[in-house]
Every structure is written in C-alpha cells, then in structure tokens.
Design an enzyme around this catalytic site. Structure first.
Site, short mmCIF file in Angstrom:
data_model
loop_
_atom_site.label_atom_id
_atom_site.label_comp_id
_atom_site.label_asym_id
_atom_site.label_seq_id
_atom_site.Cartn_x
_atom_site.Cartn_y
_atom_site.Cartn_z
N GLU A 74 13.82 75.23 61.71
CA GLU A 74 14.16 74.02 60.95
C GLU A 74 13.94 74.38 59.49
O GLU A 74 12.84 74.73 59.08
CB GLU A 74 13.28 72.85 61.39
N CYS A 133 11.25 67.49 54.67
CA CYS A 133 12.60 68.04 54.84
C CYS A 133 13.61 66.94 55.06
O CYS A 133 14.81 67.12 54.82
CB CYS A 133 12.63 69.04 55.98
#
Length: 992
Positions: free
Chosen positions: A752, A786
């Site tokens: 990720e 994020c």
C-alpha cells in the site's frame, strides 16, 4: 428504565381532559380521505408522503436538495432524477407532471415552478418567517390568539468561529427588535402574567453548540470557556431588555456537557437568582428521567426555579443510526410507546416538584397534554409553574383548544432563510408523516379509545440495541461524552508518562536481545520528551530471526486454525482491556489526537477478530465432489512473512498485516518504522501474552535500508506486506521479483503506497456537510494519512463560497499537542517530514494562490494547515503526495471535468463526492478511479469489514485490508482429488 406513571391516580382525569381536547381538535379529521384535485399542492405532497413510503424518502431527499438549486431547469432535472425512478410509485397527478422530455421544456419549467412553490408554502407552514419583520408579524398574530411565543433562529450548525460570533450577534439583534416591537403590545393576562408575577413577553430559544464551532465533549473545559463567555453576554443583554432565554437540547453526545455548563454558569452570583431561563429534557432518551431527578435536586440547591421544557425529541433517526454505526448502546427508546410512557413519568416528576421548577409540556399528543393538565389540577399546581407548548404549524387546533380552556400556551417559532431551515423542515415532515405520529393517527380517524389509551410498553418489542444480524460486529470506539471515560484516559496518560524513556529491545526466537545501537523515539509535539529508547537489530540478528522462523514454521503451519484464531481473539481482548493505555502511547509517540488514536485501537482489535473469523471460514475449504471421486479445494500457509509497517497507523496497520500472516499459519517478522517502534513493542507484548509460540512472531526494529532490505531479499522470505511510500514500495516490488540463489518460490508482495486523494464538491452539495468533511479529511492527523484529502475539486457556481467557508472553518481549528483535548491538528512526525512539507508549500506559492497559511507552535514539529486556491490541475501540489496538512483547491466548469481532474494522477486510493444529484452520485460510483469511494462523508477512517481498504494504479497492489479477499494473499490454494471407487463400487454420501 421508564418510570410507570401512577395510572390509577390520574388516569380518569386524563381521559376526561383528553376527550374534551380531542373533540375540539377533530372538527375536520377527514384530511387524508378528502384529498381532491382542488387541494393545494403542498397538502398533496404531504398526503402522498404519508401514504407511500418509497415516495416519502425520495420526496424528502428532493426537498433537502431544493435550496441548492438555482434555476428551474436544475429543479426540473432533480425532480425527474429523484422521483422518476421505477421503484417510486407516483400518484397519477405527480406522474403526469413529471412526464416532460427535457428540463428546459415548458412542461419542465411548469413542474419546477409548481413543486418548488409547494415546498416553499410547506416550509412557511412550519417556519414563522424569513426575517425579523415577518417574525414580529407572526408573533403579534399569535398574541391576538392569546398565545405566547419563543423564537428559534435556524441554521445553528456553526462550523466556524465567525459563524458562532454571528449567531450570538443575530440573537442580540433579535431580542432588541422584539422588545422594541413589544412596547406597542398591550398586556394579555393569560400569557403575560400568572399568580401575580409578570412573565416576559419576549422569549428566545438557543442551542449551546452554536456558540462555539469546536464544541466537543472530549474538551469540556475548553468548550465551557468558549460557550460560557458568549452565554454571559446573551443573558446580560436579555436581562437589560426584559427578555427570557431558553436553552434547547440537541444530540445526545452534547447532553451531559450542555447540562453541566448551564448548571455551573447558573450558580454564579450574577445569574443564580434569575428565573427567566429554561433548559430542555428529551423524553426519548433512556436516561432522561434520571436527568430530571438530578435537575430537581440541583434546583433545590440553587434555591430559585427555572423552566424545564419537556419534549419527546427530534433526532431519533440520527441517534439510532449513529449508535449502530459506532456499536454503542442506543441512547433512545426504540418504541414510541416507551417514549410516551417516559414522557408521562417525567411530566409527573416535574409537576410533583412544582415548587422548584416551572414545567413546560411540549407535545402535539392530546393525551400527553391532558396528562399534564390532570396532574397539575389534581395537585393544584400554580398557573405560573406550568404551561403548554406546541411547534409552529403543527399543533394549531390543540393550541387553540388549550387556550380556550384557560391554559397558557407558548408556540415554538423557528425563523430564518429556507436554506438553513431545510433540516428543520425535514424533521417536521418526518414527524408529521411517521406511522406512529399522533397527528397522523388523528388525521386518519383512529378510534378515540386507541388515540387516548395509556402507552402500553409491554406490548412493544423489547428496548434494546439492534444488532447486525449475520455480519461482523467490530469494537466500539470510546464515547468521550461520558466524564468517567475521559477520566480513565487522563489516568492512562499519566500512567504512560511514568514509563517514558524505557528501553525496548527486539524479540528474536522468544527472547529479547541486546543490540549495539539504541535510538530515541520522541514525542513529535515536544521532541525533548523521549517516549522510549529502541534497540535496533543488526543484519546478523535478523538472520538469526529468519532461522528461528524457519524452525518454527513446520509446527505452526500444522497448528489447528481454531487455536491460531484463539491467539488473535486473546490479543483482541488484551487490547480492549488496555485500550486507554494504547491510545495514550499512540498520542505521545506519533502525535495523533485522542479520538483518532482511540479509533486506531478499535481498528487493531477489529483486524484480530475479523481475520480470526475469516480464517475459520477459509479453513472449511470447498467441496467439488462427484460420484466416485472427492475433490477438496483447501488452503495452506506460504511460509515466512516479512511485515514492514508505517508510523502513521503504528498499531492498526502493523497489527493487521501481522495477525493476517499469523492466523494463516505463516511465521512472521515485523519490522516497524523507527519513529513508532515503542507502539509496536506494546503490540509485541500483547501477542506474547496472547500465547504466540516462540519463533512464530518476532519483533525486529531496525534500519529499513539495512535490515528491511536484507529481509526483503532473503531467499526464505515468501510474503512481503508493506505500507509506506511509493518509492520504497516500488523498490520492494522490483527486488522481490528477482529470483535469489536457493529460492524455490515466487515472492508475494502486498504493498500500500499512498494516494493523492480528491473530493469533488458539486453545485448541489450540502456545503455545511462538505466543508466539515473536507476539513476532517484534509487536516485530520495533520494530513498524514494515505487516505487524506489533498485535493478538493469544486464546481464553478459554488467555488468562491466554498473556499470562503473552507478557510473560515480551517481557521477555527485548534493546533497543539495531540494529548490536549482541544486539539484538532497536532504535529507532523519528525523534522524530515516537516522540512519536506515546507518545501512543498514553498513550491505551491509559485503555482497557486495562498488562501490560508496558519501559524503553528514552534516547540515541536508543527505545521499549520495551508490551503491553496486556484490550483492548476497539473501543478506539483495537485499531483504529488505531500503527506502533510496542505490542501489544493481546484476550480472546474462541470462534473465531467471534475471527474477527469480527479482521475488525472498516478494514484487511485480514496476519493469522495459531496452531491445531492443522483446521476452524479451514480457516475462517481462507476467512474471515479479509486479503491474506496466515499459519498457525502469524509474519505478517511475506513472500518474493518465495512469499508475494506486499498487502492490500485500506483497506490498499491494486493487485496483490500479488512476485506474477504485479504487472507488469500497469505495462503496457497491446493486441490486434493481422491478416487474413492474400489472394484467398481463407491460409498454413497449420506447412505448407511
């Protein structure tokens, strides 16, 4: 618990009074049955909503959108989108009206005019005026009908400090003009005096949260200081003018703090003797009876009465939805009968203590009002000590009947423009059209006996929180509205502070090992404060850990799934028991504010519980049997998993990746980010206590360029689970693809790698909601998620208004240490991050306009929120991930361009849309190139098994964390086939 009122004592009198009132209000009860074409459109809309649940929802959604629509074409288009769906059963008259080919056509314009006029007419039934002049005209008409009033200013949902100040100033102006007008009013004894006492002619109703934009139960002291200053100004001016002030009650989360603030303030010498002030109790709350008892005890101590307005409550849907989403006990009764019974019990409590309290009964239920009258007359309660109240436009006939019988009636009159008034209108429409509404039942000609029967709680379903059936139910976040919970966290924070500076060593093969190098992990809010000293592992020690994992793997892979899942569930229990402590560690080591740190603990617990369930599901495998042959599709662990976790979710992400690998049967090496290694040391303690075997899990803090690279490239590594930067993630992906000497497998990479996330705001959006959502998404945890919003793409018609409100809302945020309850924006993680973000801000100043640059404390790694406006879509700050509190606002012409700009980066992680246009919502669901699409809510805070998290493009590779596919990445599928025939025969399944 509902106090059952003394039915035998007051019931006969209640029935007598109620029948008299009901007769007076039922002159024209055939409302629904007499609807004909000659009726006004506003009446038709209300009647249709009562009779058609599907239409009701869509119609109210359209009404909610209407104030944002600025042309007849827009209104016509939205009418078709909301009401034109096949699932909505339309009355023939409405169906015919919507049968136009194009919104710009003459029939479309006529439909827009007819419906918008009807809605506006409907709004004016419930809203007493759009300006003070209209309100004065309304209250003068009410006074001619011998009715008192209280005025409520709509639009109390303040999101900026300038709006909070404006709210106060508008009330000061309202009181001034009402009192000025009252000089021309004559005295009406029925409402202006009682028992020889003068009652103020002018009354206003206010909401505490509107006096401070950051009103928060987590910060009771800060909220009290801000709110109390403005309340004092209001009360002083009210006394000068001779007006009275009533404080409304709002959502449950604010109740305790609201009562605490008011009780403290009204014991001050300046206000203690004031009796022209009131507070509210909501009977649909389970603890409202207890609140009433406490209020009476407090009033006895105070020595001077106040008014207590008793209402049923106006936020039932909101309260039930929020509690279910948060996994909290429902604060409201689920059954109207229970609320009605509680209302009668509190009515009795208040009136039996009339020497301490003035009671105001707010209800449109004839029985509820009759009950109060029966008790008051039975106890000879003085007329000054009780009055009846109704909402403007909802209880007109009841109010007149009460006036005619000699009771003081006060009408609650909201006023304001249509836009801020729409939320109020929807609440009133919901109340009027609900199946359980007394007004509706009365209009439907229900039998008198049924209308006036005592509330029968026993016949209703049990009051309890509705559970999700058959689905995963995660951990509940802490509800900081409760004082004892806040005290628990304060104690935990103090306990953690006593442990600061301790040494945390790597765990290798079940033993904590000494290291040659120690680093300090510091509090980013105060980098002179060492949270802990962390031993960094060497490459040689990493090799020992790898050998230990290899040795432990054969046994762990054969450990029954139920046992492996049991370790995860035990870890979840330990985290729950240490929740406040873990929250404190997160707050201090990585600078995450309290509520977000607490939510991270919930997420870690959820990962443990969810992956335990998921592995048990997968362990069952799949049968593809045919006659004479069994076919089993099963899973086995891959081998050794290397987990490289980030600092921004130091507990949740580290835990999620680690326990997923473990429960799947893999031995796991956790290398955390250096700046958050103390928190992962705490996770290690929990996993060890939960029973993880020696060598199966190992904690390896170390330098990424050395230990991380070594583990990634090791030939015995089977899985690499990584969360971090795009640069490092791509390097890991490339290195893992290279077959090393002695390696007999291909490595699986789960990575990720961040995002450049956008929220689109179109012209139909609820701007209150959109501004709050963007601020939370952009500046929560200082933009260091994020999933954070770093771009907001706004359509031309609302761009300037949106930017103005966005800037004002952001300026209202408090910047400070994460542990302070008042803080919304804490520090960034370290000096390197701070300097990188500052460089981006400098670049942004050459590419766009600075709409806001907030100053921040200097003691710590702080950066105040920065908003750039008029940002070109291809600018650096609109394309590259900054990972800080920097927001780019981009102007676009239309929704098509908005989608194109949103999809123009290399990332595809999260994205959002604020819109009330169904076609835009549908298009965003299909065309917005992100892994997680959020509509009309913030884009951060994904919840396990509710919003599985992860993206594509250069945001990462792999299945979504917290979703049904995630564990498959840690497993190898196998098919086992057996021929079960022997000499031509085979057992028949199910046969004896």
């Amino acid at each position: 618990m509902v106090l059952q009122a003394q039915t035998s004592t007051y019931e006969a009198k209640t029935q007598e009074v109620a029948r008299q009132l009901l007769v007076a209000t039922q002159e024209n009860r055939s409302f629904l049955g007499s609807l004909r074409d000659q009726m006004r459109w506003d009446d038709k809309l209300l009647a249709w909503a009562m009779s058609n649940p599907g239409l009701r929802v869509q119609l109210f959604r359209f009404i909610d959108t209407l104030p944002a629509l600025h042309s007849k074409s827009e209104i016509a288009a939205h009418l078709q989108e909301y009401l034109g769906a096949e699932s909505v059963e339309l009355p023939s008259a409405l169906k015919g009206m919507l049968n136009f080919a194009h919104p710009d056509s003459m029939p479309g314009q006529v439909a827009a005019t007819t419906v918008s006029t009807a809605v506006e007419t409907l709004a004016h039934k419930y809203i007493s005026g759009e300006n003070i002049k209209q309100v004065i005209k309304t209250v003068e008409r009410l006074r001619k009908e011998k009715m008192a009033f209280t005025i409520d200013l709509l639009g109390e949902a303040v999101i900026t400090e300038s709006e909070a100040q404006s709210y106060l100033e508008r009330y000061l102006e309202l009181m001034q003009q009402l009192v000025e007008a009252s000089k021309n009013w004559g005295v009406i004894p029925a409402i202006d005096e009682a028992d020889g006492q003068i009652i103020p002619q002018v009354q206003v109703s206010v909401k505490l949260t509107a006096f401070y934009s950051q009103f928060d139960p987590l910060d009771p002291q800060g909220s009290e200081e801000k709110v109390s200053d403005r309340i004092r100004i209001l009360l002083r001016r009210a006394q000068e003018l001779g007006a009275s002030v009533h404080f409304d009650m709002e959502q449950y989360a604010y109740k305790d703090l609201t009562l605490t603030i008011l009780q403290k303030l009204l014991l001050e010498d300046e206000f203690r003797q004031r009796t022209d002030i009131g507070v509210t109790i909501q009977a649909y709350l389970r603890d409202s009876l207890e609140d009433g008892k406490k209020l009476i005890s407090w009033l006895q101590q105070r020595g001077y009465p106040l008014t207590v307005r008793l209402v049923k409550g106006a936020y039932w849907d909101q309260e039930t939805i929020k509690s279910e989403q948060k996994h909290w006990p429902q604060p409201v009764y689920n059954d109207k009968a229970a609320t009605d019974a509680n209302f009668e019990a509190i009515t009795q409590l208040l009136l039996e203590n009339h020497q301490y309290v003035y009671t105001a009964i707010g209800s449109h239920n004839v029985r509820s009002q009759a009950r109060a009258i029966a008790i008051a007359e039975s106890l000879n309660v003085p007329r000054r000590h009780f009055e009846m109240q109704v909402l403007y436009g909802m209880g007109d006939k009841l109010a007149k009947a009460l006036v005619n019988q000699g009771y003081r009636v006060r009408v609650y009159c909201p006023y304001g423009e249509l836009l801020p008034g729409m939320a109020y209108l929807i609440r009133r429409l919901l109340e009027n059209t609900a199946n359980s509404s007394f007004l509706r039942q009365n209009l439907e000609n229900r039998p008198i006996e049924e209308l006036l029967a005592p509330p029968n709680v026993e016949s209703q379903s049990k009051d309890q929180r509705r559970k999700q059936e058959g689905g995963f139910v995660g951990a509940a976040d802490t509800d900081f509205a409760h004082e004892e919970v806040r005290n628990m966290f304060t104690a935990a924070l103090a306990g953690v502070r006593e442990q600061l500076g301790r040494v945390y060593l790597p765990l290798v093969n079940g033993e904590y090992v000494n290291t040659q190098e120690l680093i300090d992990s510091v509090n980013p809010a105060n980098f002179g404060e060492v949270v802990g000293r962390v031993g960094l592992i060497s490459v040689a020690q990493a090799q020992e850990a790898m050998e230990a994992a290899k040795a432990a793997f054969p046994s762990w892979r054969k450990t029954p799934v139920q046992e492996r899942a049991g370790v995860l569930r035990k870890a979840a229990d330990l985290m729950q028991s240490r929740r406040a402590e873990l929250t404190a560690w997160i707050v201090l080591e990585v600078g995450k504010v309290v509520k977000e740190a607490d939510a991270e603990v919930s997420e870690a617990i959820d990962f443990c519980l969810y992956y335990a369930e998921e592995m048990e599901r997968l362990d069952k495998g799949v049968n593809y049997d045919v006659a004479g042959e069994t076919n089993r599709y099963i899973y086995q662990p891959r081998g050794i998993a290397v987990v490289i976790s980030p600092w921004n979710f130091p507990l949740a992400i580290a835990c999620g990746m680690t326990v997923a690998a473990l429960v799947a049967g893999n031995c796991t090496l956790l290398k955390p980010a250096e700046t958050s290694s103390v928190i992962t040391a705490k996770l290690t303690e929990i996993l060890v206590e939960a029973g993880i075997p020696q060598g199966v899990f190992q904690y390896l803090p170390g330098k990424g360029s050395q230990v991380g690279a070594y583990l990634v490239n090791h030939p015995d590594t089977h899985i690499i689970a990584f969360t971090g930067s795009q640069e490092v993630g791509c390097r890991i992906y490339a290195e893992a693809a290279t077959l090393k000497p002695g390696q007999k497998h291909m490595k699986r990479v789960i990575a990720e790698m961040g995002g450049k996330n956008a929220i689109i705001v179109d012209e139909s959006a609820d701007l209150d909601q959109a501004v709050v959502g963007v601020v939370q998404s952009a500046f929560g945890y200082s933009g260091q998620k994020c999933s954070a919003c770093s771009r907001v793409i706004v359509l031309e018609p609302i761009y300037d208004t949106f930017v103005q409100r966005l800037v004002a809302a952001t300026k209202s945020l408090n910047i400070g240490a994460a542990e302070l309850p008042s803080t919304q924006v804490g520090p960034v993680i370290d000096a390197q991050a701070r300097d990188r973000i500052l460089a981006y801000i400098a670049t942004g100043k050459t590419q766009a306009q600075v709409a806001l640059e907030m100053t921040a404390p200097t003691q710590g790694y702080y950066i105040g929120p920065v908003i750039f406006s008029e940002v070109p879509p291809d600018a650096t700050i609109a394309q590259q991930e900054i990972f800080g509190p920097v927001l780019a606002v981009i102007r676009v012409k239309d929704f098509t361009q908005a989608l194109a700009v949103a999809n123009s980066t290399n990332y595809a992680l999260t994205g959002g849309l604020y819109s009330r246009t169904p076609s835009h919502i549908q298009q965003a669901q299909t065309d917005l190139e992100v892994g997680n699409v959020y509509i009309n809510r913030n884009i951060t805070g994904a919840i396990v098994a509710r919003q599985p998290f992860g993206g594509f493009k250069l945001s990462g590779v792999g299945s979504k964390a917290g979703g049904p596919d995630y564990l498959l990445q840690f497993l190898e599928p196998r098919t086992v086939t057996e021929n079960i025939q022997r000499q031509g025969f085979a057992p028949i399944p199910g046969a004896d």
